[in-house]
Scaffold this active site. Structure first.
Site, PDB file in Angstrom:
ATOM      1  N   LYS A  40       0.850  -1.201   0.000  1.00 44.68           N
ATOM      2  CA  LYS A  40       0.000   0.000   0.000  1.00 44.68           C
ATOM      3  C   LYS A  40       0.886   1.253   0.000  1.00 44.68           C
ATOM      4  O   LYS A  40       2.088   1.164   0.249  1.00 44.68           O
ATOM      5  CB  LYS A  40      -0.895  -0.024   1.244  1.00 44.68           C
ATOM      6  CG  LYS A  40      -0.115  -0.004   2.547  1.00 44.68           C
ATOM      7  CD  LYS A  40      -0.980  -0.417   3.730  1.00 44.68           C
ATOM      8  CE  LYS A  40      -0.215  -0.293   5.028  1.00 44.68           C
ATOM      9  NZ  LYS A  40      -0.935  -0.895   6.152  1.00 44.68           N
ATOM     10  N   ARG A 136      -9.785  -0.138  15.885  1.00 44.97           N
ATOM     11  CA  ARG A 136      -9.810   0.743  14.717  1.00 44.97           C
ATOM     12  C   ARG A 136     -10.827   0.169  13.734  1.00 44.97           C
ATOM     13  O   ARG A 136     -11.888   0.725  13.556  1.00 44.97           O
ATOM     14  CB  ARG A 136      -8.402   0.846  14.123  1.00 44.97           C
ATOM     15  CG  ARG A 136      -8.260   1.825  12.978  1.00 44.97           C
ATOM     16  CD  ARG A 136      -6.831   1.902  12.472  1.00 44.97           C
ATOM     17  NE  ARG A 136      -6.329   0.618  11.983  1.00 44.97           N
ATOM     18  CZ  ARG A 136      -5.097   0.410  11.527  1.00 44.97           C
ATOM     19  NH1 ARG A 136      -4.221   1.400  11.489  1.00 44.97           N
ATOM     20  NH2 ARG A 136      -4.728  -0.772  11.091  1.00 44.97           N
ATOM     21  N   TYR A 261      16.599  30.315   7.020  1.00 45.33           N
ATOM     22  CA  TYR A 261      15.416  30.954   7.598  1.00 45.33           C
ATOM     23  C   TYR A 261      15.476  30.911   9.120  1.00 45.33           C
ATOM     24  O   TYR A 261      15.771  29.867   9.713  1.00 45.33           O
ATOM     25  CB  TYR A 261      14.141  30.231   7.158  1.00 45.33           C
ATOM     26  CG  TYR A 261      13.794  30.438   5.708  1.00 45.33           C
ATOM     27  CD1 TYR A 261      13.487  31.702   5.214  1.00 45.33           C
ATOM     28  CD2 TYR A 261      13.756  29.354   4.839  1.00 45.33           C
ATOM     29  CE1 TYR A 261      13.160  31.875   3.873  1.00 45.33           C
ATOM     30  CE2 TYR A 261      13.421  29.529   3.500  1.00 45.33           C
ATOM     31  CZ  TYR A 261      13.126  30.789   3.028  1.00 45.33           C
ATOM     32  OH  TYR A 261      12.797  30.958   1.711  1.00 45.33           O
ATOM     33  N   MET A 309      12.247  24.499   1.372  1.00 46.05           N
ATOM     34  CA  MET A 309      11.416  23.707   0.462  1.00 46.05           C
ATOM     35  C   MET A 309      12.263  22.908  -0.529  1.00 46.05           C
ATOM     36  O   MET A 309      11.975  21.745  -0.815  1.00 46.05           O
ATOM     37  CB  MET A 309      10.462  24.632  -0.308  1.00 46.05           C
ATOM     38  CG  MET A 309       9.444  23.868  -1.139  1.00 46.05           C
ATOM     39  SD  MET A 309       8.370  24.945  -2.070  1.00 46.05           S
ATOM     40  CE  MET A 309       7.435  25.742  -0.781  1.00 46.05           C
TER      41      MET A 309
HETATM   42  C1  PLP Z   1      -0.105  -1.822   6.772  1.00 39.71           C
HETATM   43  C2  PLP Z   1      -0.608  -3.143   7.218  1.00 39.71           C
HETATM   44  C3  PLP Z   1       0.284  -4.209   7.403  1.00 39.71           C
HETATM   45  C4  PLP Z   1       1.779  -4.059   7.316  1.00 39.71           C
HETATM   46  O1  PLP Z   1       2.241  -3.389   8.468  1.00 39.71           O
HETATM   47  P1  PLP Z   1       3.806  -3.249   8.755  1.00 39.71           P
HETATM   48  O2  PLP Z   1       3.886  -2.805  10.159  1.00 39.71           O
HETATM   49  O3  PLP Z   1       4.322  -2.228   7.796  1.00 39.71           O
HETATM   50  O4  PLP Z   1       4.384  -4.586   8.506  1.00 39.71           O
HETATM   51  C5  PLP Z   1      -0.265  -5.449   7.699  1.00 39.71           C
HETATM   52  N1  PLP Z   1      -1.594  -5.622   7.851  1.00 39.71           N
HETATM   53  C6  PLP Z   1      -2.462  -4.608   7.712  1.00 39.71           C
HETATM   54  C7  PLP Z   1      -3.912  -4.856   7.900  1.00 39.71           C
HETATM   55  C8  PLP Z   1      -2.004  -3.335   7.395  1.00 39.71           C
HETATM   56  O5  PLP Z   1      -2.873  -2.323   7.271  1.00 39.71           O
END
Ligand code: PLP
Length: 365
Positions: A40, A136, A261, A309
């Site tokens: 992802k 969550r 800055y 930047m």
């Molecule tokens: C992002 C995610 C992972 C991977 O998590 P890491 O800590 O990067 O290994 C695994 N399972 C779910 C459901 C996730 O959202």
């Protein structure tokens, strides 16, 4: 490095061999388990499709958050299982999931009623999400049995139903919360068919008893540790990304004069200052403080003054011989991103996923 047309600026060099090494190392920890490579967020900033292609022959499948990410993979001809970690939110999307043979997480009642009502070309492979303590996504204990029952009865669900959950504190010293989550997961999944999965990176490194049938490595695939204060290298992982740019100015700087800055840093000596073509507009954290390490010509030098930047200033030292065009490494091989993160108050997860569209990607090996 001078390259015909000018300087090589703001490049993420991604080492495919390091990605494969990391995957193989993780698979060796869990040799009997399916390993779902989590790609992802643009494969944690490394490039969704490139990473998928690099791991396609090794991984059981891929995990993404968004339907759009899964469609990119299918359109590019990736045929391995793809799991949508948050599921989908309409009957139209379910139709696409069915046609593209994607797998989905189901974490709430609305997603169950959608799948019950849809008219689909093929049953869908589903993972019911249990809330075992993260609070969550997922069904709470009181809802779990009924949600599971409904999914086992739906003709739109490919049987058996798989079961998934997620740790909230597996990276911590204190093992009690993780053990409690594991106990809840194990109690519900006992004697149920289907695949079960709870371990992401921290679980994979610290909780072998959490592997079940499928592990879900994310950050460790990229060579980065999920655990504060420990670098990926400690676990035998290799950084997959080396983030590079170059010097666009080398200046004489007088003792007592500030830089940048807000004049947040004053030099205590006459020195040479290098100006690096990389800034928060490329994704470097503006919160990185003076002293954050940066590599130039094989040595570590401190960032000085505020990150701008498009530029960062570094103290090259009084007798520096570095020159315009010399390569600078922001993180990667020789400079763990975990160290850079510790100087900015951000986690390595955040640093690696916030590179901007201005970065050029270069895939090696
Ligand atoms: C992002 C995610 C992972 C991977 O998590 P890491 O800590 O990067 O290994 C695994 N399972 C779910 C459901 C996730 O959202």
């Amino acid at each position: 490095m001078i390259s015909g047309t000018g300087l090589t600026i703001a490049t993420a060099e991604v080492d495919r061999q390091a990605l494969r090494h990391n995957f193989q190392m993780i698979q060796a920890l869990a040799p009997d388990q399916a390993a779902l490579a989590i790609i992802k967020a643009h494969a944690y900033g490394h490039g969704l499709l490139e990473v998928a292609k690099t791991l396609e022959d090794l991984a059981y499948g891929f995990g993404v958050s968004r339907l759009s990410e899964a469609i990119v993979l299918r359109d590019a001809g990736i045929e391995k299982p793809i799991l949508l970690l948050e599921g989908v939110y309409s009957i139209d999307e379910l139709f696409t999931v069915s046609v593209d043979q994607l797998s989905i997480v189901i974490h709430c009642e609305q997603q169950i009623s959608d799948i019950e009502q849809a008219n689909l070309p093929h049953p869908i492979d589903v993972w019911i999400k249990l809330d075992t303590g993260m609070h969550r996504l997922g069904f709470i204990e009181e809802q779990q049995a009924q949600a599971y029952q409904r999914l086992t009865k739906s003709l739109n669900v490919r049987q058996p139903v798989n079961i998934i959950s997620h740790f909230s504190r597996a990276d911590e010293e204190d093992g009690v919360p993780t053990a409690q989550q594991l106990a809840k997961f194990s109690a519900f999944t006992k004697n149920k068919p289907g695949l079960k999965s709870i371990a992401a990176s921290a679980g994979i490194l610290k909780w072998p008893q959490s592997y079940y049938q499928m592990i879900r490595p994310g950050i460790i695939l990229y060579g980065i540790s999920p655990i504060d204060g420990i670098n990926g290298e400690t676990f035998g992982l290799q950084p997959a990304m080396t983030l590079k740019s170059c010097l666009i100015a080398v200046r004489q700087h007088k003792k007592g004069e500030p830089i940048g800055y807000g004049a947040t840093w004053l030099s205590e000596r006459d020195t040479c200052i290098g100006v690096v073509a990389f800034g928060y507009g490329d994704g470097y954290p503006r919160s990185a403080c003076s002293g954050t390490p940066i590599m130039v010509n094989g040595r570590q030098v401190p960032l000085v003054g505020r990150v701008s930047m498009d530029m960062i200033c570094i103290d090259l030292g009084p007798n520096a011989t570095d020159k315009i065009g010399d390569e600078v490494i922001l993180w990667g091989k020789q400079l763990p991103i975990e160290r850079v993160a510790s100087y900015s108050g951000l986690s390595a997860y955040e640093l690696i996923t916030r590179l901007t569209s201005r970065i050029k990607y270069n895939y090696i090996n």
